[in-house]
Design a protein around this motif. Structure first.
Motif, PDB file in Angstrom:
ATOM      1  N   ILE A 435       0.818  -1.208   0.000  1.00 27.88           N
ATOM      2  CA  ILE A 435       0.000   0.000   0.000  1.00 27.88           C
ATOM      3  C   ILE A 435       0.856   1.265   0.000  1.00 27.88           C
ATOM      4  O   ILE A 435       0.420   2.340  -0.400  1.00 27.88           O
ATOM      5  N   PHE A 436       2.111   1.145   0.440  1.00 24.45           N
ATOM      6  CA  PHE A 436       3.022   2.288   0.429  1.00 24.45           C
ATOM      7  C   PHE A 436       3.887   2.335  -0.835  1.00 24.45           C
ATOM      8  O   PHE A 436       4.581   3.320  -1.062  1.00 24.45           O
ATOM      9  N   LEU A 437       3.857   1.286  -1.627  1.00 23.35           N
ATOM     10  CA  LEU A 437       4.772   1.203  -2.763  1.00 23.35           C
ATOM     11  C   LEU A 437       4.070   1.413  -4.106  1.00 23.35           C
ATOM     12  O   LEU A 437       4.412   2.348  -4.840  1.00 23.35           O
ATOM     13  N   SER A 438       3.107   0.595  -4.424  1.00 26.08           N
ATOM     14  CA  SER A 438       2.445   0.717  -5.729  1.00 26.08           C
ATOM     15  C   SER A 438       1.775   2.065  -5.938  1.00 26.08           C
ATOM     16  O   SER A 438       1.949   2.689  -6.992  1.00 26.08           O
ATOM     17  N   PRO A 439       0.995   2.593  -4.961  1.00 27.76           N
ATOM     18  CA  PRO A 439       0.326   3.877  -5.206  1.00 27.76           C
ATOM     19  C   PRO A 439       1.270   5.069  -5.263  1.00 27.76           C
ATOM     20  O   PRO A 439       0.921   6.111  -5.815  1.00 27.76           O
ATOM     21  N   VAL A 440       2.464   4.934  -4.682  1.00 27.66           N
ATOM     22  CA  VAL A 440       3.388   6.074  -4.598  1.00 27.66           C
ATOM     23  C   VAL A 440       4.466   6.018  -5.673  1.00 27.66           C
ATOM     24  O   VAL A 440       4.852   7.053  -6.233  1.00 27.66           O
ATOM     25  N   LEU A 441       4.951   4.802  -6.014  1.00 28.05           N
ATOM     26  CA  LEU A 441       6.069   4.690  -6.947  1.00 28.05           C
ATOM     27  C   LEU A 441       5.826   3.728  -8.107  1.00 28.05           C
ATOM     28  O   LEU A 441       6.728   3.537  -8.939  1.00 28.05           O
ATOM     29  N   GLY A 442       4.665   3.118  -8.181  1.00 28.42           N
ATOM     30  CA  GLY A 442       4.400   2.168  -9.250  1.00 28.42           C
ATOM     31  C   GLY A 442       4.254   2.824 -10.612  1.00 28.42           C
ATOM     32  O   GLY A 442       3.952   4.011 -10.727  1.00 28.42           O
ATOM     33  N   CYS A 443       4.484   2.037 -11.662  1.00 31.89           N
ATOM     34  CA  CYS A 443       4.372   2.563 -13.036  1.00 31.89           C
ATOM     35  C   CYS A 443       2.946   2.976 -13.360  1.00 31.89           C
ATOM     36  O   CYS A 443       2.722   3.992 -14.038  1.00 31.89           O
ATOM     37  N   ASP A 444       1.973   2.193 -12.904  1.00 29.16           N
ATOM     38  CA  ASP A 444       0.577   2.562 -13.157  1.00 29.16           C
ATOM     39  C   ASP A 444       0.253   3.877 -12.474  1.00 29.16           C
ATOM     40  O   ASP A 444      -0.449   4.732 -13.036  1.00 29.16           O
ATOM     41  N   ALA A 445       0.760   4.076 -11.253  1.00 27.94           N
ATOM     42  CA  ALA A 445       0.542   5.330 -10.540  1.00 27.94           C
ATOM     43  C   ALA A 445       1.213   6.494 -11.267  1.00 27.94           C
ATOM     44  O   ALA A 445       0.718   7.630 -11.242  1.00 27.94           O
ATOM     45  N   ALA A 446       2.351   6.238 -11.927  1.00 30.21           N
ATOM     46  CA  ALA A 446       3.004   7.288 -12.708  1.00 30.21           C
ATOM     47  C   ALA A 446       2.139   7.690 -13.896  1.00 30.21           C
ATOM     48  O   ALA A 446       2.025   8.879 -14.225  1.00 30.21           O
ATOM     49  N   ARG A 447       1.523   6.706 -14.537  1.00 31.89           N
ATOM     50  CA  ARG A 447       0.644   7.017 -15.678  1.00 31.89           C
ATOM     51  C   ARG A 447      -0.585   7.795 -15.228  1.00 31.89           C
ATOM     52  O   ARG A 447      -1.066   8.681 -15.943  1.00 31.89           O
ATOM     53  N   ARG A 448      -1.095   7.488 -14.045  1.00 30.86           N
ATOM     54  CA  ARG A 448      -2.287   8.159 -13.544  1.00 30.86           C
ATOM     55  C   ARG A 448      -1.965   9.544 -12.976  1.00 30.86           C
ATOM     56  O   ARG A 448      -2.868  10.364 -12.795  1.00 30.86           O
ATOM     57  N   GLY A 449      -0.712   9.776 -12.621  1.00 30.20           N
ATOM     58  CA  GLY A 449      -0.310  11.050 -12.030  1.00 30.20           C
ATOM     59  C   GLY A 449      -0.184  11.017 -10.523  1.00 30.20           C
ATOM     60  O   GLY A 449       0.298  11.973  -9.919  1.00 30.20           O
ATOM     61  N   ALA A 450      -0.599   9.921  -9.883  1.00 34.74           N
ATOM     62  CA  ALA A 450      -0.500   9.833  -8.423  1.00 34.74           C
ATOM     63  C   ALA A 450       0.946   9.677  -7.968  1.00 34.74           C
ATOM     64  O   ALA A 450       1.305  10.072  -6.855  1.00 34.74           O
TER      65      ALA A 450
END
Length: 528
Positions: A435-450
């Motif tokens: 929960i601290f990794l994917s939403p903050v540094l994941g590639c999908d989160a980068a595409r979404r802007g988060a």
């Protein structure tokens, strides 16, 4: 305007009788702010979660407060398919919803309520999806809009989630506040009446307490749910008194007007500790404050520049000054209560920072720091943190300016990548490191802007994907640690601190439990 929601004639008579109310067992909690809604699906605010999901609603599963282990809640049991993509939940046979002045449920919880609660967030065609703004930031931030293929009712007491791919952290996500279960029957009634927004302002849940009165910026009043499936609360009444000033909260605690208070002023802490009628619970919060570097900005695309800027920052000075000592230095994004750290937080290394900048060939560098414009538990004084970082960077020849924006503009513009460096943070209401990794540094989160670092590392992402499908705890933890080592070396962001909170209680309060994922839970609390 005072909005009163009364749970039936019996409660109406009870509240009308001041003497009876005075004799009942009533706990008063002095909170720092009002909730922004009574539907936790729509919020990221801890004040909202404390006022709604932690008192009014339940989830399919819950977390054991001390260990973070998954425990049954509205689901008494579950089965996971061999391929890890199907989760079948067996629901409790008798978990009644609240009865209010305007709504009397005809049945207890069933699978329709679970489908309704998740489809509202997942399906843009759902009649409630756009009600009250329809933001669902946590649901989307956890990637559940892309992870859940379907949610279906198998029978009254069985609901089945189908995932597109295995996710070993799925149960932990279902314990989070946004996964609270609402009443489908109540939703249908409000939709027929043309007032669907009342679902979010006049809540009906299965939780231990039900809302009977709300006056914004003044008070919230609850009564114990008499039919609560886990046993009626020991408290008859629960009252939140909204008290923004921390010194006033302390005075109310000392005078016995409050039994529990939120967020102490560090200046009051010695006096609180010395009072024999008060005891204090300390906890490291499940949060992280960090400085993210926009890796798409030319100068920050070089790892060595990011490493140099990180090495120049004195985290302990930030803790002492901006946090008044009420934080611990972060060695990774994941708090140590969720995954113990492998190393101590490194102190500043000015010479190494200068050497790295010289190696890159940067004689000078100017950079803008976007400071957090609102108070959050992980960062109460965003401007001051930015000022301290600016002073640290000046020591290595980097000139920094501080940029401020309104909160909505801060969120939207940073998601579009307009920033260079930005102070931000994350709160995770579950004990799963992902929960601290994917939403903050994941590639999908980068595409979404988060992912404000706009950093996408395929090896890092691959490790997270493997961890999601890995059911062996030790092997899963090793994958997370490997991912964290990559993030530490590449330095797309610098974890700064995890906040430390002190919860002062009157000595008469018993049964208050500190959860490793934070928040205030009053079921199980009693008064001597």
């Amino acid at each position: 305007m005072l909005r009163i929601l009364l749970a039936g004639a019996a409660i109406l008579c009870f509240l009308a009788d001041a003497d009876a109310f005075a004799q009942a067992k009533t706990l008063v909690y002095c909170a720092r702010e009002s909730p922004d809604t009574f539907n936790p699906q729509l919020s990221t605010s801890q004040a909202t979660f404390d006022a709604s999901s932690r008192q009014i609603f339940d989830r399919l599963v819950t977390l054991q407060p001390e260990t973070g282990e998954i425990e049954p809640a509205l689901a008494e049991s579950w089965e996971i398919s061999d391929d890890g993509r199907r989760y079948s939940f067996r629901l409790r046979a008798n978990a009644p919803f609240h009865t209010t002045r305007t709504f009397t449920p005809s049945r207890p919880l069933n699978a329709d309520d679970v489908v309704f609660s998740f489809e509202r967030q997942r399906d843009p065609r759902h009649p409630f999806h756009r009600v009250s703004g329809g933001g669902y930031r946590y649901f989307r931030g956890m990637g559940l809009d892309a992870a859940i293929a379907s949610v279906r009712r198998e029978n009254d007491h069985t609901v089945v989630f189908e995932l597109f791919e295995p996710n070993a952290g799925f149960l932990a996500l279902l314990a989070m506040d946004f996964a609270s279960i609402l009443s489908a029957e109540y939703g249908d009634r409000l939709l027929a009446e043309g007032a669907p927004e009342r679902l979010d302002t006049e809540p009906v849940g299965t939780g231990p307490f039900q809302l009977v009165q709300y006056q914004r910026d003044a008070l919230i009043r609850y009564v114990a749910h008499p039919g609560y499936w886990a046993g009626k609360a020991a408290l008859d009444n629960l009252v939140f008194v909204i008290t923004p000033d921390p010194s006033v909260r302390f005075q109310k605690l000392r005078d016995g007007e409050c039994h529990v208070i939120d967020e102490v002023d560090p200046a009051d802490l010695p006096a609180i500790m010395a009072d024999p009628e008060i005891r204090v619970v300390r906890r490291i919060e499940p949060d992280v404050a960090y400085l993210a570097f926009n890796t798409t900005w030319p100068a920050l695309g070089d790892r060595r520049v990011r490493q140099a800027l990180s090495l120049a920052i004195d985290r302990q000075a930030i803790i002492d000054d901006a946090y008044h000592g009420m934080a611990v230095a972060a060695t990774s994004l994941v708090p140590p209560t969720i995954m113990p750290t492998e190393a101590e937080a490194a102190g500043p290394d000015i010479e190494r920072a200068r050497a790295l900048l010289a190696e890159v060939g940067l004689d000078s560098l100017s950079i803008a720091i976007w400071s957090l414009p609102v108070r959050r538990s992980y960062m109460m004084r965003g401007r001051r943190v930015a000022e301290l970082i600016r002073a640290d960077w000046k020591k290595v020849g980097v000139d920094a300016t501080i940029v401020t924006a309104d909160w909505e503009g801060f969120l939207k513009r940073s998601m579009m990548g307009e920033h260079q460096a930005i102070l931000f943070g994350w709160i995770g209401e579950t004990a799963d490191p992902d929960i601290f990794l994917s939403p903050v540094l994941g590639c999908d989160a980068a595409r979404r802007g988060a992912n404000r670092a706009r950093w996408c590392n395929t090896e890092f992402d691959s490790l997270l994907r493997r961890a999601r499908s890995e059911l062996r705890p030790a092997a899963r933890e090793n994958l997370f640690r490997a991912a964290l080592r990559i993030a530490s070396h590449e330095a797309p962001l610098l974890p700064l601190v995890h906040s430390v909170s002190y919860v002062p209680l009157r000595a008469s309060v018993t049964g208050y439990r500190v959860s490793i994922v934070g928040g205030h839970y009053f079921h199980g609390v009693d008064l001597r």
